[in-house]
Write a protein that holds these residues in place. Structure first.
Motif, PDB file in Angstrom:
ATOM      1  N   MET A   1      48.164  36.347  26.032  1.00 40.08           N
ATOM      2  CA  MET A   1      48.845  37.448  25.270  1.00 40.08           C
ATOM      3  C   MET A   1      46.640  37.260  24.664  1.00 40.08           C
ATOM      4  O   MET A   1      45.799  36.419  25.032  1.00 40.08           O
ATOM      5  N   SER A   2      46.536  38.930  24.935  1.00 39.03           N
ATOM      6  CA  SER A   2      44.980  39.219  24.187  1.00 39.03           C
ATOM      7  C   SER A   2      44.066  39.216  23.121  1.00 39.03           C
ATOM      8  O   SER A   2      45.249  38.672  22.310  1.00 39.03           O
ATOM      9  N   LYS A   3      43.388  38.958  23.135  1.00 36.62           N
ATOM     10  CA  LYS A   3      42.150  39.078  22.014  1.00 36.62           C
ATOM     11  C   LYS A   3      42.584  39.759  20.889  1.00 36.62           C
ATOM     12  O   LYS A   3      42.368  41.214  21.615  1.00 36.62           O
ATOM     13  N   THR A   4      42.443  40.115  19.558  1.00 34.82           N
ATOM     14  CA  THR A   4      42.028  40.789  19.265  1.00 34.82           C
ATOM     15  C   THR A   4      41.019  41.010  17.666  1.00 34.82           C
ATOM     16  O   THR A   4      40.954  39.864  17.767  1.00 34.82           O
ATOM     17  N   ILE A   5      39.786  41.546  17.626  1.00 32.53           N
ATOM     18  CA  ILE A   5      39.139  41.702  16.590  1.00 32.53           C
ATOM     19  C   ILE A   5      39.516  43.155  15.122  1.00 32.53           C
ATOM     20  O   ILE A   5      40.284  43.555  15.366  1.00 32.53           O
ATOM     21  N   LEU A   6      39.883  42.940  14.131  1.00 36.04           N
ATOM     22  CA  LEU A   6      40.014  43.412  13.247  1.00 36.04           C
ATOM     23  C   LEU A   6      38.942  43.441  11.864  1.00 36.04           C
ATOM     24  O   LEU A   6      38.428  42.607  11.900  1.00 36.04           O
ATOM     25  N   ILE A   7      38.527  44.620  11.942  1.00 40.15           N
ATOM     26  CA  ILE A   7      37.650  45.326  11.403  1.00 40.15           C
ATOM     27  C   ILE A   7      38.162  45.535  10.046  1.00 40.15           C
ATOM     28  O   ILE A   7      39.020  47.001   9.849  1.00 40.15           O
ATOM     29  N   ASP A   8      37.962  44.898   8.894  1.00 42.82           N
ATOM     30  CA  ASP A   8      38.704  45.648   7.588  1.00 42.82           C
ATOM     31  C   ASP A   8      37.065  46.086   6.735  1.00 42.82           C
ATOM     32  O   ASP A   8      36.124  45.789   6.699  1.00 42.82           O
ATOM     33  N   THR A   9      37.558  47.733   6.881  1.00 42.43           N
ATOM     34  CA  THR A   9      36.131  48.469   6.264  1.00 42.43           C
ATOM     35  C   THR A   9      36.286  48.602   4.541  1.00 42.43           C
ATOM     36  O   THR A   9      34.973  49.069   4.624  1.00 42.43           O
ATOM     37  N   SER A  10      36.966  47.847   4.025  1.00 40.26           N
ATOM     38  CA  SER A  10      37.473  47.602   2.627  1.00 40.26           C
ATOM     39  C   SER A  10      35.863  46.515   2.164  1.00 40.26           C
ATOM     40  O   SER A  10      35.802  46.597   1.105  1.00 40.26           O
ATOM     41  N   GLY A 164      33.444  38.594   5.885  1.00 37.11           N
ATOM     42  CA  GLY A 164      35.250  38.557   5.972  1.00 37.11           C
ATOM     43  C   GLY A 164      35.666  40.122   6.615  1.00 37.11           C
ATOM     44  O   GLY A 164      36.801  40.354   6.756  1.00 37.11           O
ATOM     45  N   THR A 165      34.549  40.836   6.598  1.00 35.15           N
ATOM     46  CA  THR A 165      35.299  42.403   7.408  1.00 35.15           C
ATOM     47  C   THR A 165      35.696  42.296   8.730  1.00 35.15           C
ATOM     48  O   THR A 165      36.388  43.170   9.483  1.00 35.15           O
ATOM     49  N   MET A 166      35.208  41.307   9.225  1.00 40.74           N
ATOM     50  CA  MET A 166      35.586  41.461  11.305  1.00 40.74           C
ATOM     51  C   MET A 166      36.373  39.590  11.444  1.00 40.74           C
ATOM     52  O   MET A 166      35.667  38.897  10.621  1.00 40.74           O
ATOM     53  N   LEU A 167      36.766  39.521  11.441  1.00 41.79           N
ATOM     54  CA  LEU A 167      38.272  38.914  11.580  1.00 41.79           C
ATOM     55  C   LEU A 167      38.267  38.713  13.433  1.00 41.79           C
ATOM     56  O   LEU A 167      38.715  39.773  14.142  1.00 41.79           O
ATOM     57  N   PHE A 168      38.389  37.772  13.959  1.00 39.67           N
ATOM     58  CA  PHE A 168      39.188  37.399  15.202  1.00 39.67           C
ATOM     59  C   PHE A 168      39.810  36.609  15.949  1.00 39.67           C
ATOM     60  O   PHE A 168      39.973  35.427  15.196  1.00 39.67           O
ATOM     61  N   GLY A 169      41.387  37.018  16.723  1.00 43.97           N
ATOM     62  CA  GLY A 169      42.332  35.762  16.797  1.00 43.97           C
ATOM     63  C   GLY A 169      43.076  36.137  17.656  1.00 43.97           C
ATOM     64  O   GLY A 169      42.962  37.286  18.709  1.00 43.97           O
ATOM     65  N   GLU A 170      44.429  35.247  18.406  1.00 39.47           N
ATOM     66  CA  GLU A 170      45.604  36.382  18.778  1.00 39.47           C
ATOM     67  C   GLU A 170      46.035  37.762  17.893  1.00 39.47           C
ATOM     68  O   GLU A 170      46.217  37.665  16.861  1.00 39.47           O
TER      69      GLU A 170
END
Length: 244
Positions: A1-10, A164-170
């Protein structure tokens, strides 16, 4: 399973820690920047071979109120990477996609692309990301810190983000978190949305219309019956046919 970065601009305050951490990890040289005449706190003015990540500033009026939107721009690491499909027509594996992480990485072989070939690669990217070093010929962009991931570390930008703008995981874990945050933000920000979550491994959570962040923040949303996943496949299909 690929990795993903979530960027919460709020949550982004435009501290630019991610931008600096990226430069430090990749040992990229400084750029000469200008404040006078540019009219923005954003520096440098655009992505370039020495900046794989750039916090973009957008100032606009919203019902008479000045509103700032911050957008930490970088490669989206598309699941179907049109840049790779285009590059493979000319030099196999100059652009690779790591099966384990999903990261799309430009290798040293990219210096073999001529200017016209680079222009094709750049035009194939719906987010206007690839850049070319005119001195070396190398193509460059965010690597998702693929080397760090393989050594059990998160991307440098994620590591330093203080808000906590940027998070990383599965990927599935990040998608679940993204949808949860979206539900909460929509209560205050009706325009809140996830950008192209089915097609990319760097997912942005916006609280405003994409065009109020950056011209290339999202793939055009008015696709009719075509899903974004289908759009990316369509972008790649001509290149695969030409290779065959």
């Amino acid at each position: 399973m690929s990795k993903t970065i979530l960027i919460d601009t709020s949550r982004c305050t435009a501290c630019r820690g991610c931008q600096i951490a990226c430069k430090e990890w990749h040992e990229l040289p400084a750029n000469k920047t200008y404040q006078v005449g540019w009219g923005s706190h954003q520096n440098p003015q655009d992505l370039n071979p020495n900046n794989y990540k750039l916090v973009r500033f957008n100032e606009h009026l919203d019902n008479g109120t000045i509103r700032w939107n911050f957008f930490p721009d970088q490669c989206r690491h598309c699941e179907i990477a049109a840049c790779k499909e285009t590059g493979d027509m000319y030099i196999e594996e100059a652009i690779i996609q790591d099966e384990k992480t999903g990261a799309v990485v430009f290798t040293a072989k990219t210096k073999g692309f001529n200017k016209d070939q680079f222009d094709e690669i750049k035009e194939a990217c719906p987010y206007n990301i690839p850049r070319r070093d005119e001195k070396t010929g190398l193509l460059s962009k965010c690597t998702m810190c693929n080397d760090r991931i393989h050594n059990g570390m998160p991307p440098a930008c994620v590591k330093v983000c203080p808000t906590g703008t940027m998070l990383f995981g599965e990927r599935e874990e990040m998608l679940k978190l993204a949808k949860s945050r979206l539900t909460q933000l929509k209560k205050k920000w009706p325009e809140a949305q996830l950008v192209d979550p089915d097609s990319v491994n760097v997912i942005y959570l916006l609280i405003d219309k994409p065009e109020n962040y950056h011209e290339f923040a999202a793939v055009e949303s008015n696709l009719g019956p075509m899903s974004k996943k289908q759009l990316f496949a369509t972008l790649a299909r001509p290149f695969k046919a030409m290779k065959g």
